[in-house]
Design an enzyme around this catalytic site. Structure first.
Site, mmCIF file in Angstrom:
data_model
loop_
_atom_site.group_PDB
_atom_site.id
_atom_site.type_symbol
_atom_site.label_atom_id
_atom_site.label_comp_id
_atom_site.label_asym_id
_atom_site.label_seq_id
_atom_site.Cartn_x
_atom_site.Cartn_y
_atom_site.Cartn_z
ATOM 1 C CE LYS A 62 -3.537 2.501 2.525
ATOM 2 N NZ LYS A 62 -4.457 2.520 3.662
ATOM 3 C CE LYS A 92 -5.874 1.973 -0.638
ATOM 4 N NZ LYS A 92 -6.276 2.136 0.723
HETATM 5 C C1 PBG Z 1 -7.358 3.468 5.537
HETATM 6 C C2 PBG Z 1 -7.594 3.372 4.075
HETATM 7 C C3 PBG Z 1 -7.405 4.344 3.075
HETATM 8 C C4 PBG Z 1 -7.876 3.778 1.887
HETATM 9 C C5 PBG Z 1 -8.299 2.486 2.192
HETATM 10 N N1 PBG Z 1 -8.081 2.253 3.538
HETATM 11 C C6 PBG Z 1 -6.937 5.745 3.151
HETATM 12 C C7 PBG Z 1 -5.563 6.059 3.542
HETATM 13 O O1 PBG Z 1 -4.703 5.171 3.731
HETATM 14 O O2 PBG Z 1 -5.317 7.243 3.721
HETATM 15 C C8 PBG Z 1 -7.932 4.456 0.558
HETATM 16 C C9 PBG Z 1 -8.973 3.934 -0.372
HETATM 17 C C10 PBG Z 1 -9.276 4.823 -1.536
HETATM 18 O O3 PBG Z 1 -8.657 5.888 -1.761
HETATM 19 O O4 PBG Z 1 -10.171 4.448 -2.290
HETATM 20 N N2 PBG Z 1 -6.048 3.515 5.948
#
Ligand code: PBG
Length: 340
Positions: free
Chosen positions: A208, A261
């Site tokens: 991520k 992601k």
């Molecule tokens: C929580 C989380 C996030 C997303 C999914 N889980 C936001 C972040 O990490 O700031 C992003 C999902 C999206 O942008 O569609 N940590």
């Protein structure tokens, strides 16, 4: 023009013997030789749960997406399930925040209530829950903060595991940790097993990245960090090999599925990860990637359906088994319309 002789044929792929357009001539032929076809069942729809009844709050930055109270969430999830999607990914939105994310594991928390409602209303639907602290902490970070203002890895693990167990208690099929703390998959696995949830699966947000494309999501979830950013725990967008190490660590810790992601800007990462794990691989077409297409389509600059399907198909072509997208329900309907 050179004749097509045994000699030129032996070279292979030479015009005019070879004409690539023969297999592009009709829709029937194109369908016959198509290499990647999306199935509705590989699409996962992210949904935002809020408390109350009859609550529908459209998210400005995510056209077509609303924060929903459990009753309406069930209705919308049922419609998406009827369209054939593979599951939903639940996020909770609340104004009950504190420094240690107490509301994230409350038995009657927003996600916990929404999971119970979904399991009662649409029993066959696969329910995945996002496990993170950022939407429940007053500082908006994904872990606990130490005295120096840093996100403190190890003490965060017990809280994250506790959140996962509370989701499993409510009936979640799969928990999906997105916090990017080191060791959270092992901590969650241990917590789940101790609580008797050895059948609950873990989909790890393994690779991520600290991405600008989460912007619209943070509006939806009210989870923007109050100070600093997430670059101390989410990955540097410039790194590929590190993604492999993250995936291997999560696999070793007991992840049942892994995730890359964002997706559309990280197709090389999807491809690389596909080559190093045999676990099911999910890719998250995130909020910003979705909203860019919606916004351009609203202006008439892109055709929404073809641009969205091209993007989602490309994510699968790169190697994703599961595609998480805000367009899941629409895409499932489009796929069915196109199928003959
Ligand atoms: C929580 C989380 C996030 C997303 C999914 N889980 C936001 C972040 O990490 O700031 C992003 C999902 C999206 O942008 O569609 N940590």
């Amino acid at each position: 023009m050179a004749p097509h002789t045994a000699e030129t044929a032996a070279l292979g792929g030479i015009f005019p013997g070879t004409r690539h357009r023969r297999l592009r001539r009709t829709e029937g032929i194109r369908r016959l030789v198509r290499e990647t076809s999306l199935r509705p069942s590989q699409l996962v729809l992210p949904m935002f749960a809020v408390a109350g009844t009859g609550v529908r709050q459209p998210v400005d930055a995510l056209p077509g997406v609303s924060r929903l109270s459990p009753d309406l969430l069930v209705e919308e999830a049922r419609a998406a399930h009827d369209a054939g999607i593979g599951g939903v990914l639940l996020f909770g939105v609340t104004d009950q925040k504190d420094a240690v994310a107490t509301s994230a594991y409350a038995e009657d928390g927003v996600v916990q209530q929404a999971v119970r409602a979904l399991k009662a209303g649409v029993p066959d639907l696969v329910v995945i829950t996002d496990v993170c602290l950022c939407a429940y902490t007053d500082h908006g970070h994904c872990g606990l903060i130490d005295a120096g203002g840093e996100v403190d890895n190890d003490p965060s693990l017990a809280v994250i595991a506790r959140v996962a167990v509370s989701h499993a208690d409510a009936g979640a099929d799969i928990v999906a940790p997105s916090d990017m703390m080191d060791g959270r998959v092992a901590a969650i696995r241990e917590g789940l097993d101790e609580a008797g949830h050895e059948a609950t699966a873990i989909m790890a947000y393994s690779a991520k990245y600290a991405s600008a494309f989460y912007g619209p999501f943070r509006e939806a979830a009210g989870s923007a960090p109050g100070h600093g950013d997430r670059r101390g725990y989410q990955m540097d967008p410039a790194n590929l090999r590190e993604a492999v190490r993250e995936v291997q660590a999560d696999e070793a810790e007991g992840a049942d599925m892994v995730m890359v992601k964002p997706a559309a800007t990280y197709m090389d990462v999807i491809r690389e990860v596909r080559g190093v794990t045999d676990l099911p691989l999910a890719a998250y077409h995130v909020s910003g990637e979705y909203s860019m297409i919606k916004a351009a389509a609203e202006r008439g600059w892109l055709d929404e359906r073809t641009a969205m399907m091209e993007t989602l198909t490309a994510i699968a072509r790169a190697g994703a088994d599961i595609v998480i997208t805000y367009a899941a329900a629409d895409a499932a309907r489009w796929i069915r319309e196109d199928a003959r």
